[in-house]
Design an enzyme around this catalytic site. Structure first.
Site, mmCIF file in Angstrom:
data_model
loop_
_atom_site.group_PDB
_atom_site.id
_atom_site.type_symbol
_atom_site.label_atom_id
_atom_site.label_comp_id
_atom_site.label_asym_id
_atom_site.label_seq_id
_atom_site.Cartn_x
_atom_site.Cartn_y
_atom_site.Cartn_z
ATOM 1 N N ASP A 239 -19.598 42.003 -61.565
ATOM 2 C CA ASP A 239 -18.321 41.344 -61.328
ATOM 3 C C ASP A 239 -18.549 39.872 -61.006
ATOM 4 O O ASP A 239 -19.456 39.516 -60.259
ATOM 5 C CB ASP A 239 -17.596 42.035 -60.171
ATOM 6 C CG ASP A 239 -16.186 41.507 -59.961
ATOM 7 O OD1 ASP A 239 -15.580 41.038 -60.941
ATOM 8 O OD2 ASP A 239 -15.702 41.571 -58.812
ATOM 9 N N SER B 126 -19.811 41.721 -52.964
ATOM 10 C CA SER B 126 -19.640 43.167 -53.019
ATOM 11 C C SER B 126 -20.602 43.793 -52.011
ATOM 12 O O SER B 126 -20.547 43.460 -50.823
ATOM 13 C CB SER B 126 -19.887 43.684 -54.448
ATOM 14 O OG SER B 126 -19.677 45.075 -54.524
ATOM 15 N N HIS C 295 -15.341 43.371 -52.487
ATOM 16 C CA HIS C 295 -15.047 44.755 -52.812
ATOM 17 C C HIS C 295 -14.877 45.562 -51.528
ATOM 18 O O HIS C 295 -15.758 45.540 -50.653
ATOM 19 C CB HIS C 295 -16.171 45.363 -53.651
ATOM 20 C CG HIS C 295 -16.329 44.711 -54.997
ATOM 21 N ND1 HIS C 295 -17.298 45.090 -55.886
ATOM 22 C CD2 HIS C 295 -15.635 43.709 -55.600
ATOM 23 C CE1 HIS C 295 -17.204 44.355 -56.988
ATOM 24 N NE2 HIS C 295 -16.197 43.505 -56.827
#
Length: 211
Positions: free
Chosen positions: A140, A20, A47
């Site tokens: 995540d 991310s 992401h």
């Protein structure tokens, strides 16, 4: 526990990578350390900003000899190719090993996200996956790590001390289901050794105790 029939074929089926915040540079370093003749595909959930066109393929391709592309629905992943989840779509794996894209609900406010990729790939490939969690600011990937280990896969996490953002690595380590915690620069060499020697034990100097 019942595993996919994939387990009866090659020892490894795919490398999964989740990242991310700070992840583009992390991916450049990781992918840049892998040879173009990698014997498995690499599936990436990074992401991305869903409101504008991404340049991630161009950026990553300049750093690696692997082929980099945005994943497409229903394609069969090929060795030596990096499949990146497109903006605003989760990248997942069907039970037959083909890829599919979905706009199902965001996970940890993200789409694409790591958890859907890890969970679906674990179901499809069983113990044949190596999942890597890199830098990121949220949690995540933690649920996905547990799914990978439930199917006897291997998990590598970037040492939070070498990560630009600590959230994702720390959340993954917090599951207690991580095999190897490594500095970013050590992940690609470890992947190469695992894939070449068909073993889940890395050289001792690369591994540090989980905290």
């Amino acid at each position: 526990m019942q595993h996919s029939s994939q387990d009866s074929h090659d020892p490894w089926s795919a490398v999964l990578v989740a990242s991310s915040a700070g992840g583009i540079q992390g991916l450049r370093t990781l992918l840049g350390g892998l040879r173009g003749d990698l014997p498995v595909p690499v599936l990436v959930a990074q992401h991305l900003n869903r409101t504008r066109e991404t340049r991630i393929v161009h950026i990553l391709q300049r750093a690696t000899s692997l082929t980099v592309k945005l994943a497409q629905d229903s394609e069969s992943p090929q060795a030596g190719t990096v499949y990146v989840a497109p903006p605003d779509q989760h990248l997942c794996v069907r039970d037959d090993g083909t890829l599919f894209l979905t706009r199902e609900d965001r996970v940890n406010y993200a789409r694409p996200a790591a958890d859907p990729l890890f969970e679906s790939a674990a179901k499809a490939y069983g113990s044949g996956i190596i999942a890597c969690v890199l830098t990121g600011a949220d949690g995540d990937g933690a649920r996905g790590v547990e799914a990978v280990k439930d199917h006897d896969g291997t998990v590598i996490v970037q040492d939070p001390e070498t990560a630009e953002f600590h959230g994702m690595p720390k959340a993954a380590i917090g599951t207690g289901q991580v095999d190897h915690v490594l500095p970013l620069a050590a992940i690609a060499p470890t992947l190469t050794r695992l894939l070449r020697h068909h073993t889940d034990e890395p050289p001792a100097p690369d591994q540090r105790p989980q905290t």
